[in-house]
Write an enzyme that holds these catalytic residues in place. Structure first.
Site, mmCIF file in Angstrom:
data_model
loop_
_atom_site.group_PDB
_atom_site.id
_atom_site.type_symbol
_atom_site.label_atom_id
_atom_site.label_comp_id
_atom_site.label_asym_id
_atom_site.label_seq_id
_atom_site.Cartn_x
_atom_site.Cartn_y
_atom_site.Cartn_z
ATOM 1 N N THR A 3 0.946 -1.100 -0.110
ATOM 2 C CA THR A 3 0.009 0.078 -0.017
ATOM 3 C C THR A 3 1.010 1.245 -0.057
ATOM 4 O O THR A 3 1.412 1.475 0.926
ATOM 5 C CB THR A 3 -0.916 0.155 1.199
ATOM 6 O OG1 THR A 3 -1.704 -1.285 1.475
ATOM 7 C CG2 THR A 3 -1.819 1.189 0.961
ATOM 8 N N LYS A 56 -7.671 1.601 -2.187
ATOM 9 C CA LYS A 56 -7.170 0.973 -0.896
ATOM 10 C C LYS A 56 -7.040 2.142 0.230
ATOM 11 O O LYS A 56 -7.500 1.822 1.169
ATOM 12 C CB LYS A 56 -5.809 0.383 -1.421
ATOM 13 C CG LYS A 56 -4.775 -0.009 -0.060
ATOM 14 C CD LYS A 56 -5.522 -1.093 0.702
ATOM 15 C CE LYS A 56 -4.901 -1.562 1.879
ATOM 16 N NZ LYS A 56 -5.566 -2.404 2.800
HETATM 17 P P1 NAD Z 1 5.701 -6.254 7.561
HETATM 18 O O1 NAD Z 1 6.382 -4.968 8.148
HETATM 19 O O2 NAD Z 1 5.154 -7.323 8.243
HETATM 20 O O3 NAD Z 1 6.527 -6.712 6.119
HETATM 21 C C1 NAD Z 1 7.309 -6.060 5.554
HETATM 22 C C2 NAD Z 1 8.537 -6.839 5.026
HETATM 23 O O4 NAD Z 1 9.128 -6.260 4.076
HETATM 24 C C3 NAD Z 1 9.583 -6.912 6.280
HETATM 25 O O5 NAD Z 1 9.774 -8.399 6.342
HETATM 26 C C4 NAD Z 1 10.878 -6.110 5.565
HETATM 27 O O6 NAD Z 1 11.928 -6.801 6.376
HETATM 28 C C5 NAD Z 1 10.621 -6.338 4.068
HETATM 29 N N1 NAD Z 1 11.416 -5.325 3.318
HETATM 30 C C6 NAD Z 1 11.393 -3.856 3.468
HETATM 31 N N2 NAD Z 1 12.225 -3.331 2.777
HETATM 32 C C7 NAD Z 1 12.753 -4.221 1.949
HETATM 33 C C8 NAD Z 1 13.589 -4.594 0.753
HETATM 34 N N3 NAD Z 1 13.998 -3.156 0.257
HETATM 35 N N4 NAD Z 1 13.876 -5.587 0.253
HETATM 36 C C9 NAD Z 1 13.193 -6.600 0.700
HETATM 37 N N5 NAD Z 1 12.511 -6.604 1.753
HETATM 38 C C10 NAD Z 1 12.158 -5.523 2.520
HETATM 39 O O7 NAD Z 1 4.493 -5.482 6.607
HETATM 40 P P2 NAD Z 1 2.778 -6.140 6.450
HETATM 41 O O8 NAD Z 1 2.076 -6.223 7.372
HETATM 42 O O9 NAD Z 1 3.335 -7.591 5.585
HETATM 43 O O10 NAD Z 1 2.482 -5.254 5.037
HETATM 44 C C11 NAD Z 1 3.145 -5.114 3.845
HETATM 45 C C12 NAD Z 1 2.353 -4.054 3.064
HETATM 46 O O11 NAD Z 1 0.939 -4.567 3.021
HETATM 47 C C13 NAD Z 1 2.145 -2.703 3.613
HETATM 48 O O12 NAD Z 1 2.093 -1.791 2.674
HETATM 49 C C14 NAD Z 1 0.840 -2.653 4.463
HETATM 50 O O13 NAD Z 1 0.180 -1.393 4.508
HETATM 51 C C15 NAD Z 1 -0.235 -3.480 3.517
HETATM 52 N N6 NAD Z 1 -0.873 -4.340 4.091
HETATM 53 C C16 NAD Z 1 -0.955 -4.942 5.302
HETATM 54 C C17 NAD Z 1 -1.757 -5.833 5.709
HETATM 55 C C18 NAD Z 1 -1.890 -6.413 7.056
HETATM 56 O O14 NAD Z 1 -2.948 -6.984 7.796
HETATM 57 N N7 NAD Z 1 -0.489 -6.597 7.739
HETATM 58 C C19 NAD Z 1 -3.282 -5.670 5.163
HETATM 59 C C20 NAD Z 1 -3.339 -5.121 4.108
HETATM 60 C C21 NAD Z 1 -2.165 -4.518 3.453
#
Ligand code: NAD
Length: 295
Positions: free
Chosen positions: A95, A170
Site C-alpha cells: 500500500t 485502498k
Molecule cells: P511487514 O512490516 O510485516 O513486512 C514488510 C517486509 O518487507 C519486512 O519483512 C521487511 O523486512 C521487508 N522489506 C522492507 N524493505 C525491503 C527491501 N528493500 N527488500 C526486501 N524486503 C524488504 O508489513 P506487512 O504487514 O506484511 O505489510 C506489507 C504491506 O501490505 C504494507 O504496505 C501494508 O500497508 C500492506 N497491508 C498490510 C496488511 C496487514 O494486515 N498486515 C493488510 C493489507 C495491506
C-alpha cells in the site's frame, strides 16, 4: 511459473507460500533473515539479494511497507528495474502513494516491463487463507496477465482503473477501516465501563445496526475473537504505524483534491498519538487502549 517474491512480512510471507503451494517456483527475498527462514521452512527457495531473486523470473511480486521502500527498490540505489528482463510482469501489492506507483510504472514501461499496483485487503488471515481482495490499477491486458497469480492469493479481484487507481481505492477503504476501528473501540470500552461483558456486547452490535468488519472478524477487545491480534497481545496483524501511513496517504490525497475528510483526519491524529505512546509496532486494533479505562 518462475516467480520472484520480495517482502516476506506478515502479508508477503503467507502470499508467497500460497504461490509455492499452487505449484509455482518461488524465489523469495527479504532483508530480514527471520522472514527468509520462515518461508525456507515451507520449501521456498531463498535468494541472496533482490537482484538474485529476479534472475530468470517471469513475474515479480513485491509486498513492502511504504512508498520509499518500493521506489528505493526499483529506482533507487539497487536500481532493480535494470536487472529485470524485458517483458516481465511486476505486481506491487504494497500500500503506497498512487503517485509512486505511477512513477515506477512509467520507468518500467520505458524498460519494456509491465508494472501494476495491486494492493490488498483482508488482513493476515486473508493472506494465509488465500482469500485476499485485490484492487488492481493497470490496463485490462496487464490485469489478465496477473489474474492467474492473483487467484492463487485472493478470492476477489477488482479492476479499479489505470495504474495508481488500486492504491486510491485502498486508501479510501483503509481510511474507513481506521475510523471504524476507533468507533468500535469506543463503543466496546463504553459498554465495559458500564459493566457489560465485551463478548455479549460485541455480539449484540454485530447483529445490530453497528455491525462491521471489526465486530465480525477482528475484535479489538482481548478474548472476544480467539484468532484476532487482540487475543495474542496485539502481535502480528496490521501494525499501528502501517495504519498511520495509510491515513497519512488518505489525508495527503484529500488535501490535493480538496476533499472533506474530517473523521479521517481525526483518526490519523488518534493513531499518531497511539504510535508516539509506544504502540507503533502493535496491531492497529490496540488503538482501543486510547479509549479504555485504566485499572
Ligand atoms: P511487514 O512490516 O510485516 O513486512 C514488510 C517486509 O518487507 C519486512 O519483512 C521487511 O523486512 C521487508 N522489506 C522492507 N524493505 C525491503 C527491501 N528493500 N527488500 C526486501 N524486503 C524488504 O508489513 P506487512 O504487514 O506484511 O505489510 C506489507 C504491506 O501490505 C504494507 O504496505 C501494508 O500497508 C500492506 N497491508 C498490510 C496488511 C496487514 O494486515 N498486515 C493488510 C493489507 C495491506
Amino acid at each position: 511459473m518462475q516467480i520472484a517474491f520480495i517482502g516476506l512480512g506478515n502479508m508477503g510471507g503467507p502470499m508467497a507460500i500460497n504461490l509455492h503451494k499452487a505449484g509455482h517456483s518461488v524465489k523469495a527475498f527479504d532483508l530480514s533473515q527471520d522472514a527468509l527462514a520462515k518461508v525456507k521452512a515451507e520449501g521456498l527457495q531463498v535468494a541472496a539479494s533482490a537482484q538474485d531473486a529476479v534472475q530468470g523470473a517471469e513475474a515479480i511480486v513485491t509486498m513492502l511497507p511504504a512508498s520509499q521502500h518500493v521506489e528505493g527498490l526499483f529506482l533507487g540505489n539497487g536500481n532493480l528495474l535494470a536487472s529485470i528482463a524485458k517483458g516481465t510482469l511486476v505486481i506491487d501489492s504494497s500500500t503506497i502513494a498512487a503517485a509512486t506507483s505511477q512513477k515506477v510504472a512509467k520507468a518500467a514501461e520505458a524498460a519494456g516491463i509491465d508494472f501494476i499496483d495491486a494492493p490488498v485487503s483482508g488482513g493476515t488471515g486473508g493472506a494465509i487463507a488465500g482469500t485476499l481482495t485485490f484492487m488492481v490499477g493497470g490496463s485490462t491486458a496487464q490485469l489478465e496477465r496477473a489474474r492467474p497469480l492473483l487467484e492463487k492469493m485472493g478470492a476477489n479481484i477488482f479492476h479499479a482503473g489505470s495504474v495508481g487507481a488500486g492504491q486510491t481505492a485502498k486508501i479510501c477503504n483503509n481510511m474507513l477501516l481506521g475510523i471504524l476501528m476507533v468507533g468500535t473501540s469506543e463503543a466496546i470500552a463504553l459498554g465495559v465501563a458500564n459493566g457489560l461483558d465485551p463478548k455479549v456486547l460485541s455480539e449484540i452490535m454485530r447483529r445490530s445496526s453497528g455491525g462491521n468488519w471489526a465486530l465480525e472478524k477482528y475484535n479489538p477487545f482481548p478474548g472476544v475473537h480467539e484468532n484476532a491480534p487482540a487475543s495474542k497481545g496485539y502481535a502480528g496483524g496490521f501494525g499501528t504505524d502501517l495504519m498511520l501511513k495509510d491515513l497519512g496517504l488518505s489525508q495527503e490525497n484529500a488535501i490535493a483534491t480538496k476533499a472533506s475528510t474530517p473523521l479521517g483526519g481525526m483518526a490519523r491524529a488518534i493513531y499518531a498519538a497511539h504510535s508516539i505512546a509506544g504502540h507503533g509496532g502493535e496491531d492497529f486494533s490496540s488503538v482501543i487502549k486510547m479509549v479504555q479505562k485504566k485499572g
